[in-house]
Scaffold this active site. Structure first.
Site, short mmCIF file in Angstrom:
data_model
loop_
_atom_site.label_atom_id
_atom_site.label_comp_id
_atom_site.label_asym_id
_atom_site.label_seq_id
_atom_site.Cartn_x
_atom_site.Cartn_y
_atom_site.Cartn_z
N GLN A 24 -56.58 -55.07 84.20
CA GLN A 24 -55.99 -54.14 85.17
C GLN A 24 -55.30 -54.91 86.30
O GLN A 24 -55.91 -55.74 86.96
CB GLN A 24 -57.08 -53.20 85.73
CG GLN A 24 -56.57 -52.15 86.69
CD GLN A 24 -55.58 -51.18 86.06
OE1 GLN A 24 -55.79 -50.66 84.97
NE2 GLN A 24 -54.45 -50.94 86.73
N LYS A 74 -58.37 -44.53 81.75
CA LYS A 74 -58.03 -45.10 80.44
C LYS A 74 -59.24 -45.01 79.50
O LYS A 74 -59.10 -44.69 78.32
CB LYS A 74 -57.53 -46.54 80.60
CG LYS A 74 -56.15 -46.59 81.22
CD LYS A 74 -55.75 -47.94 81.76
CE LYS A 74 -54.42 -47.85 82.52
NZ LYS A 74 -54.09 -49.07 83.29
N ASP A 116 -51.29 -53.80 75.95
CA ASP A 116 -50.64 -53.38 77.19
C ASP A 116 -49.29 -54.10 77.37
O ASP A 116 -48.58 -53.85 78.33
CB ASP A 116 -51.58 -53.70 78.36
CG ASP A 116 -51.27 -52.91 79.61
OD1 ASP A 116 -50.68 -51.81 79.49
OD2 ASP A 116 -51.60 -53.38 80.71
#
Ligand code: NAP
Length: 285
Positions: A99, A55, A122
């Protein structure tokens, strides 16, 4: 049935990246701002570390900065929450990605909820999920957003179509069902307690597989001419759909790899860009 259209996620991702790149240059010129995505990695799980690295590299390629925050596996909930809070408060940070998964002694849901929805690029907070459901579109979870981008790129009509989603996870099955519903598809959601998933899939104009089981959706279930989107990614580059047999029936199909996956990361970049533009007053949506 002729050959299906291959829904090439790499092509879609490339188009999104080019757009983000241009917008990043514009933002730099107009306001002197470089967007920044903060990634939080808790512990040393190698796959999570690889995802975070990927990412970061993807950001770099389109002119987005990334700030990597690495925390020890034994961090306390309080310390994790205050790290998130300090990123919320930092005006130089436009997006925050925690994450998944984090170590099991931590409350992941509480940590997700601590992310400022304006920086939740996200799409993991319940606020983002609610906004997705209500159709504000800011910010959907990235994989569902990616699926819609692929369908749009290939001009696949959704209005009035019967979409069958197999899977109802909070990051994938449920939000993609909402996005399809917002596009006026009629949506059926299947899960582990659904009776006769095959019969439901056989009625679908659009099938979205998000099960997490290799080749779970069989080719012979697919209706002739259906559009097949395989969000699955299992070890050995195997999707959740039986590809070869589905290819024979579908009018369009995503490959694995090279389908939904690349567009998911591109969506994260796009949403970080949108957040940066919004905070710079360039994009009020
Ligand atoms: P998940 O949280 O494990 O959810 C799986 C879903 O499938 C659950 O809703 C489950 O139902 C349902 N399910 C399991 N067995 C079933 C069965 N026999 N019949 C019908 N439904 C069944 O998985 P996820 O995170 O949504 O991920 C799904 C897949 O997408 C995985 O392959 C993952 O690797 C992939 N993925 C890809 C990306 C990408 O960027 N391409 C991103 C995220 C995930 P219940 O709710 O009843 O348990």
């Amino acid at each position: 049935m002729g050959e299906p259209v291959i829904l090439d996620g790499r092509k879609v991702a490339q188009a999104i990246r080019e757009d983000v790149s241009e917008r990043a240059s514009h933002l730099k010129q107009a306001k002197g701002i470089t967007p920044c995505l903060a990634t939080i990695l808790v512990g040393d799980d190698p796959s999570s570390a690889t995802y975070v690295k990927m990412k970061g590299k993807a950001c770099e390629k389109v002119g987005i900065d990334s700030k990597k925050v690495t925390l020890p596996a034994d961090i306390t909930q309080d310390d994790l929450m205050s790290t998130i809070q300090s990123l919320n408060d930092d005006p130089a940070i436009n997006g925050i990605l925690l994450q998944h998964p984090i170590p099991s002694h931590l409350d992941e849901r509480a940590a997700f909820e601590a992310i400022d929805p304006e920086k939740d690029v996200d799409g993991v907070t319940s606020a983002s999920f609610g906004r997705t459901g209500l159709g504000f579109g800011q910010y959907p979870s990235c994989t569902p957003g990616a699926i819609i981008s692929i369908l749009d790129y290939y001009d696949i009509p959704l209005e009035g179509k019967h979409a069958v989603v197999v899977g109802r996870s909070p990051i994938l099955g449920k939000p993609v069902s909402l996005l399809l519903l917002n596009r006026n598809a009629t949506v059926t959601i299947c899960h582990s307690r659904t009776v006769d998933v095959a019969a439901k899939v056989a009625e679908a104009d659009v099938v979205v597989a998000a099960v997490g089981k290799p080749e779970f959706v069989k080719g012979h279930w697919i209706k002739e001419g259906a559009v097949v989107v395989d969000a699955g990614y299992n070890p050995g580059n195997i999707g959740d759909v039986e590809y070869d047999a589905s290819y024979q029936k579908a009018s369009a199909i995503t490959p694995v790899p090279g389908g939904v996956g690349p567009v998911t990361i591109a969506t994260l970049l796009k949403q970080t860009m949108e957040s940066a533009e919004k905070s710079a007053g360039l994009n009020k949506s």
